[in-house]
Design an enzyme around this catalytic site. Structure first.
Site, PDB file in Angstrom:
ATOM      1  CE1 TYR A  95      75.721  38.050 -44.516  1.00 50.73           C
ATOM      2  CE2 TYR A  95      74.019  39.002 -45.916  1.00 50.73           C
ATOM      3  CZ  TYR A  95      74.990  39.148 -44.953  1.00 50.73           C
ATOM      4  OH  TYR A  95      75.246  40.380 -44.416  1.00 50.73           O
ATOM      5  CD  GLU A 137      73.348  42.941 -43.751  1.00 52.32           C
ATOM      6  OE1 GLU A 137      73.084  42.267 -44.754  1.00 52.32           O
ATOM      7  OE2 GLU A 137      74.450  42.910 -43.172  1.00 52.32           O
ATOM      8  CE1 TYR A 208      83.755  60.048 -52.133  1.00 54.72           C
ATOM      9  CE2 TYR A 208      81.923  59.095 -53.358  1.00 54.72           C
ATOM     10  CZ  TYR A 208      83.269  59.391 -53.239  1.00 54.72           C
ATOM     11  OH  TYR A 208      84.142  59.027 -54.234  1.00 54.72           O
ATOM     12  CB  VAL A 277      88.555  64.339 -47.224  1.00 53.74           C
ATOM     13  CG1 VAL A 277      88.773  62.829 -47.092  1.00 53.74           C
ATOM     14  CG2 VAL A 277      87.215  64.640 -47.878  1.00 53.74           C
ATOM     15  N   PRO A 281      82.027  64.592 -42.196  1.00 52.18           N
ATOM     16  CG  PRO A 281      82.732  62.681 -41.003  1.00 52.18           C
ATOM     17  CD  PRO A 281      83.033  63.494 -42.229  1.00 52.18           C
ATOM     18  CG  PHE A 398      86.569  58.620 -44.612  1.00 51.81           C
ATOM     19  CD1 PHE A 398      85.349  58.473 -43.971  1.00 51.81           C
ATOM     20  CD2 PHE A 398      86.959  59.886 -45.013  1.00 51.81           C
ATOM     21  CE1 PHE A 398      84.526  59.566 -43.720  1.00 51.81           C
ATOM     22  CE2 PHE A 398      86.147  60.989 -44.774  1.00 51.81           C
ATOM     23  CZ  PHE A 398      84.938  60.823 -44.123  1.00 51.81           C
TER      24      PHE A 398
HETATM   25  C1  HEM Z   1      82.387  44.949 -45.654  1.00 51.17           C
HETATM   26  C2  HEM Z   1      81.790  41.285 -42.570  1.00 51.17           C
HETATM   27  C3  HEM Z   1      78.890  39.046 -45.709  1.00 51.17           C
HETATM   28  C4  HEM Z   1      79.913  42.470 -48.977  1.00 51.17           C
HETATM   29  C5  HEM Z   1      82.469  44.137 -44.553  1.00 51.17           C
HETATM   30  C6  HEM Z   1      83.244  44.434 -43.388  1.00 51.17           C
HETATM   31  C7  HEM Z   1      83.099  43.412 -42.535  1.00 51.17           C
HETATM   32  C8  HEM Z   1      82.208  42.452 -43.149  1.00 51.17           C
HETATM   33  C9  HEM Z   1      83.728  43.271 -41.177  1.00 51.17           C
HETATM   34  C10 HEM Z   1      84.099  45.688 -43.185  1.00 51.17           C
HETATM   35  C11 HEM Z   1      83.268  46.753 -42.555  1.00 51.17           C
HETATM   36  C12 HEM Z   1      84.059  48.027 -42.302  1.00 51.17           C
HETATM   37  O1  HEM Z   1      85.161  48.169 -42.805  1.00 51.17           O
HETATM   38  O2  HEM Z   1      83.537  48.895 -41.608  1.00 51.17           O
HETATM   39  C13 HEM Z   1      80.954  40.365 -43.152  1.00 51.17           C
HETATM   40  C14 HEM Z   1      80.505  39.130 -42.520  1.00 51.17           C
HETATM   41  C15 HEM Z   1      79.698  38.493 -43.410  1.00 51.17           C
HETATM   42  C16 HEM Z   1      79.632  39.343 -44.593  1.00 51.17           C
HETATM   43  C17 HEM Z   1      80.889  38.686 -41.131  1.00 51.17           C
HETATM   44  C18 HEM Z   1      78.970  37.183 -43.289  1.00 51.17           C
HETATM   45  C19 HEM Z   1      78.479  36.703 -42.184  1.00 51.17           C
HETATM   46  C20 HEM Z   1      78.916  39.793 -46.868  1.00 51.17           C
HETATM   47  C21 HEM Z   1      78.170  39.467 -48.052  1.00 51.17           C
HETATM   48  C22 HEM Z   1      78.474  40.415 -48.983  1.00 51.17           C
HETATM   49  C23 HEM Z   1      79.392  41.355 -48.365  1.00 51.17           C
HETATM   50  C24 HEM Z   1      77.239  38.283 -48.190  1.00 51.17           C
HETATM   51  C25 HEM Z   1      77.947  40.536 -50.397  1.00 51.17           C
HETATM   52  C26 HEM Z   1      78.376  39.880 -51.363  1.00 51.17           C
HETATM   53  C27 HEM Z   1      80.691  43.419 -48.356  1.00 51.17           C
HETATM   54  C28 HEM Z   1      81.216  44.581 -49.022  1.00 51.17           C
HETATM   55  C29 HEM Z   1      81.918  45.304 -48.068  1.00 51.17           C
HETATM   56  C30 HEM Z   1      81.815  44.555 -46.841  1.00 51.17           C
HETATM   57  C31 HEM Z   1      81.031  44.924 -50.493  1.00 51.17           C
HETATM   58  C32 HEM Z   1      82.678  46.621 -48.271  1.00 51.17           C
HETATM   59  C33 HEM Z   1      84.040  46.202 -48.601  1.00 51.17           C
HETATM   60  C34 HEM Z   1      84.726  46.996 -49.666  1.00 51.17           C
HETATM   61  O3  HEM Z   1      84.236  47.017 -50.777  1.00 51.17           O
HETATM   62  O4  HEM Z   1      85.763  47.547 -49.348  1.00 51.17           O
HETATM   63  N1  HEM Z   1      81.834  42.935 -44.384  1.00 51.17           N
HETATM   64  N2  HEM Z   1      80.403  40.456 -44.399  1.00 51.17           N
HETATM   65  N3  HEM Z   1      79.622  40.952 -47.087  1.00 51.17           N
HETATM   66  N4  HEM Z   1      81.053  43.434 -47.043  1.00 51.17           N
HETATM   67 FE1  HEM Z   1      80.669  41.990 -45.707  1.00 51.17          FE
END
Ligand code: HEM
Length: 405
Positions: A95, A137, A208, A277, A281, A398
């Site tokens: 974070y 979390e 998945y 696909v 679910p 998805f």
């Molecule tokens: C996905 C918000 C912090 C890694 C997401 C999504 C949102 C979000 C809205 C998309 C969820 C969806 O599509 O259903 C936030 C907020 C954060 C935060 C508000 C801070 C307050 C972090 C941190 C990390 C992170 C610290 C780690 C480094 C990811 C990853 C995804 C994701 C890897 C999936 C995105 C992808 O690979 O397509 N987050 N996030 N997030 N978040 Fe965060």
């Protein structure tokens, strides 16, 4: 808690940041991956390239900032994202990294307009928002570790069966290598799979849905092979799974997650709808409800391009033979000659309101759906037009979540 002046600064600057939304988020990801290339092992590169993820994270930070004095009101949204984060292995120590780079991006884009007062207020607000995510979390990590058969990070699974379900979808039956118990999950939940593709310097994670009912000796995922179409590249992980992971192979999984789950206490009719696909679910929900609540009336609607890419059809038709309370409808966009000859489908073309209103069991039911975005938009609009209430509608994207409005 933040003081009133800070809250006012935050609320008055949110609209300014939103105006520069794309510039800030683009800069944010550039900075994030330059300063912390190791995070490319967690983020989905394809989503990054398509800009789909670009706005989601920052938009939620802004939305949360607007509710900074009553963050509990956005808790359901936080929980959905936290499921995804927990499943991807996002940890508290990530974070500050995201915060630092988001603030640096805001500063870069706003230039002189980003006064010390504004930057100080945003640093404080980000800290408060991040703490909410970190706490939610932490609780989820604890729960998945303490659950019978559960675990916190990645666990090695062996592929015990690989089954071709259609021209493009293949199922993988997975059992834990350690031979120990396997956690129950809720129908609709997903797992993350992490793969090392030979010759690729990053690991890749994909999510998945589990495609069978909980309570089996295995987890099953059913993966669509994403072939290249036009300038849309082939799916790295799905192609790797289809072509290189065979029976006996090993995959790393995180514990099931997700808040798109079947309400098994609801006795009203159930409507399960899927496109392509997005079926996976829905099959988990269907297998669960027919086995554990055979009194519940179920309407199962699946849309596919044609019969060749329609997975698990025989399975669902067999269930329909066994369960008179289950009604099944197939909608083919472009039925093949073989489909037409076999009268293998019930509707040709896209699902529309008119057709849907003829087959639905009424509007007082639970509606669940998943599929490509145009499918989801059409279904969402049609259900609302038919008079279905928002509270009875449940859906999942998805990939990055989007708006259906
Ligand atoms: C996905 C918000 C912090 C890694 C997401 C999504 C949102 C979000 C809205 C998309 C969820 C969806 O599509 O259903 C936030 C907020 C954060 C935060 C508000 C801070 C307050 C972090 C941190 C990390 C992170 C610290 C780690 C480094 C990811 C990853 C995804 C994701 C890897 C999936 C995105 C992808 O690979 O397509 N987050 N996030 N997030 N978040 Fe965060």
């Amino acid at each position: 808690m933040l003081n009133e002046a800070t809250i006012q600064t935050i609320k008055s600057t949110v609209p300014v940041l939103e105006v520069h939304g794309t510039a800030i988020t683009t800069r944010f990801y550039q900075l994030l991956f330059t300063n912390h290339p190791e995070l490319l092992n967690i983020f989905n590169h394809a989503n990054q390239k398509q800009g789909r993820q670009q706005t989601a994270l920052a938009n939620v930070v802004y939305a949360a900032a607007l509710h900074i004095d009553k963050l509990e009101s956005i808790l359901p949204v936080v929980k959905g994202i936290a499921h995804k984060h927990r499943s991807l292995g996002v940890r508290a120590e990530h974070y500050p990294i995201v915060g630092e780079n988001l603030l640096a991006a805001i500063k870069d884009v706003l230039g002189d307009a980003a006064t010390d007062e504004i930057m100080g207020a945003w640093a404080e607000a980000y800290g408060v928002i991040a703490d909410v995510f970190i706490n939610v979390e932490a609780e989820m990590y604890r729960e998945s570790e303490e659950q019978a058969g559960g675990w916190a990070d990645y666990r090695a699974f062996r592929v015990v069966r690989k089954v071709r379900e259609s021209d493009v979808i293949t199922s993988f039956y997975l059992v834990p290598q350690d031979g120990r118990a396997l956690a129950l999950y809720q129908p609709g939940q997903y797992v993350s799979i992490k793969v090392n593709i030979p010759g690729d310097s990053y690991t890749h994670i994909r999510q998945y849905s589990l495609s069978d009912a909980p309570g089996q000796s295995y987890y099953r995922i059913s993966v669509k092979r994403e072939d290249a179409i036009g300038d849309h590249p082939a799916g790295k992980v799905s192609v790797f799974l289809h072509e290189h992971i065979e029976e006996g192979g090993e995959l790393l999984l995180t514990a099931p997650a997700g808040d798109f789950v079947l309400d098994t206490d609801d006795a009203r009719p159930l409507v399960l709808m899927s496109g392509g696909v997005g079926l996976t679910p829905m099959i988990s929900m269907l297998n669960t409800v027919t086995a554990s609540n055979p009194q519940r009336q179920v309407t199962f609607i699946h849309a596919a391009r044609n019969g060749q890419v329609h997975a698990l059809r025989d399975h669902v038709e067999e269930l329909a033979r066994l369960h008179p309370q289950l009604k099944v409808y197939w909608c083919y966009e472009q039925p093949s000659q073989a489909d037409e000859a076999a009268a293998a489908h019930h509707h040709t073309g896209f699902i529309d309101r008119h057709w849907l209103s003829e087959v639905l069991p009424g509007v007082d039911a639970g509606f669940y759906y998943c599929g490509p975005t145009p499918f989801m938009k059409a279904i969402h609009g049609a259900l609302l037009d038919c008079g279905v209430q928002e509270k009875d509608i449940h859906f999942e994207f998805f990939g990055p979540s989007q708006s259906l409005a």
